[in-house]
Structure formats: C-alpha cells, structure tokens
Design a protein around this motif. Structure first.
Motif, PDB file in Angstrom:
ATOM      1  N   SER A  16      52.266  22.902  27.272  1.00 15.67           N
ATOM      2  CA  SER A  16      53.490  22.837  28.286  1.00 15.67           C
ATOM      3  C   SER A  16      53.967  24.380  28.375  1.00 15.67           C
ATOM      4  O   SER A  16      54.205  25.093  27.388  1.00 15.67           O
ATOM      5  N   ASP A  17      54.475  24.570  29.544  1.00 10.57           N
ATOM      6  CA  ASP A  17      55.412  25.749  29.800  1.00 10.57           C
ATOM      7  C   ASP A  17      56.329  25.480  30.626  1.00 10.57           C
ATOM      8  O   ASP A  17      56.234  24.897  31.722  1.00 10.57           O
ATOM      9  N   SER A  18      57.616  26.007  30.388  1.00 17.15           N
ATOM     10  CA  SER A  18      58.735  25.492  31.248  1.00 17.15           C
ATOM     11  C   SER A  18      58.563  26.380  32.599  1.00 17.15           C
ATOM     12  O   SER A  18      59.349  26.136  33.624  1.00 17.15           O
ATOM     13  N   LEU A  19      58.025  27.564  32.679  1.00 17.08           N
ATOM     14  CA  LEU A  19      57.729  28.331  33.962  1.00 17.08           C
ATOM     15  C   LEU A  19      56.741  27.795  34.918  1.00 17.08           C
ATOM     16  O   LEU A  19      56.985  28.105  36.046  1.00 17.08           O
ATOM     17  N   LEU A  20      55.774  27.655  34.188  1.00 16.64           N
ATOM     18  CA  LEU A  20      54.438  27.431  34.919  1.00 16.64           C
ATOM     19  C   LEU A  20      53.628  26.470  34.099  1.00 16.64           C
ATOM     20  O   LEU A  20      53.153  26.716  33.175  1.00 16.64           O
ATOM     21  N   ASP A  21      53.059  25.491  34.984  1.00 18.47           N
ATOM     22  CA  ASP A  21      52.304  24.502  34.538  1.00 18.47           C
ATOM     23  C   ASP A  21      50.814  25.325  34.493  1.00 18.47           C
ATOM     24  O   ASP A  21      50.415  25.483  35.604  1.00 18.47           O
ATOM     25  N   PRO A  22      50.334  25.520  33.440  1.00 22.27           N
ATOM     26  CA  PRO A  22      48.955  26.422  33.143  1.00 22.27           C
ATOM     27  C   PRO A  22      47.891  25.716  34.088  1.00 22.27           C
ATOM     28  O   PRO A  22      46.723  26.199  34.497  1.00 22.27           O
ATOM     29  N   PHE A  23      48.122  24.262  34.280  1.00 23.26           N
ATOM     30  CA  PHE A  23      46.957  23.478  35.087  1.00 23.26           C
ATOM     31  C   PHE A  23      47.460  23.150  36.409  1.00 23.26           C
ATOM     32  O   PHE A  23      46.737  22.193  36.853  1.00 23.26           O
ATOM     33  N   TYR A  24      48.156  24.123  37.025  1.00 28.83           N
ATOM     34  CA  TYR A  24      48.899  23.713  38.328  1.00 28.83           C
ATOM     35  C   TYR A  24      47.531  23.805  39.268  1.00 28.83           C
ATOM     36  O   TYR A  24      46.502  24.778  38.887  1.00 28.83           O
ATOM     37  N   ASN A  25      47.263  22.815  40.102  1.00 25.07           N
ATOM     38  CA  ASN A  25      45.920  22.871  40.929  1.00 25.07           C
ATOM     39  C   ASN A  25      46.340  22.717  42.191  1.00 25.07           C
ATOM     40  O   ASN A  25      47.257  22.534  42.968  1.00 25.07           O
ATOM     41  N   ILE A  26      45.371  23.173  43.027  1.00 28.12           N
ATOM     42  CA  ILE A  26      45.503  23.579  44.480  1.00 28.12           C
ATOM     43  C   ILE A  26      44.855  22.120  45.186  1.00 28.12           C
ATOM     44  O   ILE A  26      43.553  22.383  45.346  1.00 28.12           O
ATOM     45  N   ASN A  27      45.807  21.497  45.963  1.00 27.58           N
ATOM     46  CA  ASN A  27      45.094  20.450  46.543  1.00 27.58           C
ATOM     47  C   ASN A  27      45.525  20.586  48.205  1.00 27.58           C
ATOM     48  O   ASN A  27      44.932  19.793  48.845  1.00 27.58           O
ATOM     49  N   CYS A  28      46.708  21.423  48.662  1.00 29.57           N
ATOM     50  CA  CYS A  28      46.987  21.379  50.053  1.00 29.57           C
ATOM     51  C   CYS A  28      47.530  22.919  50.253  1.00 29.57           C
ATOM     52  O   CYS A  28      47.571  23.600  49.178  1.00 29.57           O
ATOM     53  N   HIS A  29      47.811  23.172  51.509  1.00 25.80           N
ATOM     54  CA  HIS A  29      48.117  24.403  51.833  1.00 25.80           C
ATOM     55  C   HIS A  29      49.607  24.689  51.117  1.00 25.80           C
ATOM     56  O   HIS A  29      49.645  25.927  50.902  1.00 25.80           O
TER      57      HIS A  29
END
Length: 212
Positions: A181-194
């Motif tokens: 967990s990271d309060s600034l950025l989810d390290p597993f942020y994924n790209i699904n749309c524009h």
C-alpha cells in the motif's frame, strides 16, 4: 531475493486487447512515449534472472524483444491460469533448475522495484505455497510468486476440474499476502481506458519515487 537468483523467472502476461481503447494491443499503448510493455519490462527485469512473455498473439512487436513468447498449451483461451500453466511447463522443460515464476500483467507500469524480493520473503516468513501482492485494500491475483512444483496440480485443475478463476484455485493452498500500500500511488495501478492513461501520464510527471 534467493541466494541463487536464477531460481525466479519473470512472466509478463500480455494476452489481452483493450476493448475500451479501440481494441489495441494493451502492451503497445503508449505511456510517456513508451509502450506499456517496456515500462513493465524495465521494472521487472532487474528483479529476475530472465523474462518470458505469456501471449497467444502473433506479434512482430513482441518478437522484436527477443524474449521467449509462451502460448497456452490448452485450447480455448482459458484465462491467466492457462498462461501460467504454459509458462511453468516451458520453465520445467527449458530451465529445469528454476523453482519459481513471478507474474505481472502488462498494463501495470508502476510495479514496485522490490516486488519479487518482497513476495519471496513473505512466502518464506509465512511458510506459504504462493505469495500474492495486495495494496490499498485489494488483492491482485495475477501479481504473484508461483512454485513450479504446483504445475501438475494446476494442469489438473484446468483440464479436469474446469477451474478458471485464480483465487478459486489458490484457495486450496497457503497464500501469503504482502502489502504494498502507498498513500500517494497504488503501485498496481492498471491501464484500462483512456482516462487511466491520462492519469498515469500525470503520475509520471510528479516527482514521486514510486514512478521514478
């Protein structure tokens, strides 16, 4: 990392089209003038002895990286479990001394630079069979460390039990769940749309050590 780092091979799961982005090959959507595949490759490569790609597509772009491209061994496009099975089979045949594969999807450009070592340590500390990443209250079933010794069990689950969901299969094993967990950025942020892509571009412009 284990003392002999070649015991872990990284797997980039690069199987899907982005239906919300005009059916483009997800791995080659551009983020900051670089394909998503390269963002993931650059972060995962230093953490593993070598990298292989799980993909059923015929792709000159993927082939240009000169990495093994592993197609599903079972017919019917059965999802990520089938991709993991095929990668385990390839490792057992071509690199029989390797004991583990670490998998990540191609649309997660911010994976942590300590992902594999943290998964490995968590698995050891918890005497677990599998280690699966969590962050910000979510479990990420495809971001995990898998033992090759479960290959035969996985093949039976897919071909005889018709299991398709990762968490349904892993529920029969002891799984450690290290928290990234990271309060600034989810390290597993994924790209699904524009919109996800625009947000990721903004994250890259921020002076954040997680995206450096």
């Amino acid at each position: 990392m284990p003392s002999n780092s070649n015991k872990i091979i990284g797997v980039i799961l690069s199987g899907g089209l982005s239906r919300r982005m005009n059916n483009q090959d997800k791995g080659f959507i551009q983020l900051a003038h670089k394909p998503l595949f390269e963002h993931v490759l650059e972060r995962l490569s230093p953490q593993c002895d070598s990298i292989i790609i799980s993909s059923n597509k015929e792709s000159q772009q993927l082939s240009s990286y000169d990495l093994p491209i592993i197609k599903d061994s079972l017919e019917g496009f059965l999802g990520p479990l089938a991709g993991l099975l095929a990668c385990m089979q390839w490792v057992r045949k071509h690199q029989p001394g390797v004991q583990w594969i670490a998998s990540v999807p191609v649309d997660t450009p911010f994976i942590p630079q300590n992902l594999v070592s943290t998964l490995y340590q968590s698995m050891l500390e918890n005497t677990a069979d599998i280690a699966c990443a969590t962050s910000n209250g979510r479990t990420h079933p495809v971001i995990a460390l898998w033992p090759i010794r479960l290959l035969d069990d996985l093949e039976a689950a897919l071909s005889k039990e018709n299991i398709r969901k990762i968490d349904l299969w892993t529920s029969r094993y002891k799984v450690s769940l290290p928290d990234f967990s990271d309060s600034l950025l989810d390290p597993f942020y994924n790209i699904n749309c524009h919109e996800d892509l625009v947000h990721a571009e903004a994250l890259l412009r921020k002076p954040n050590e997680n995206t450096a």
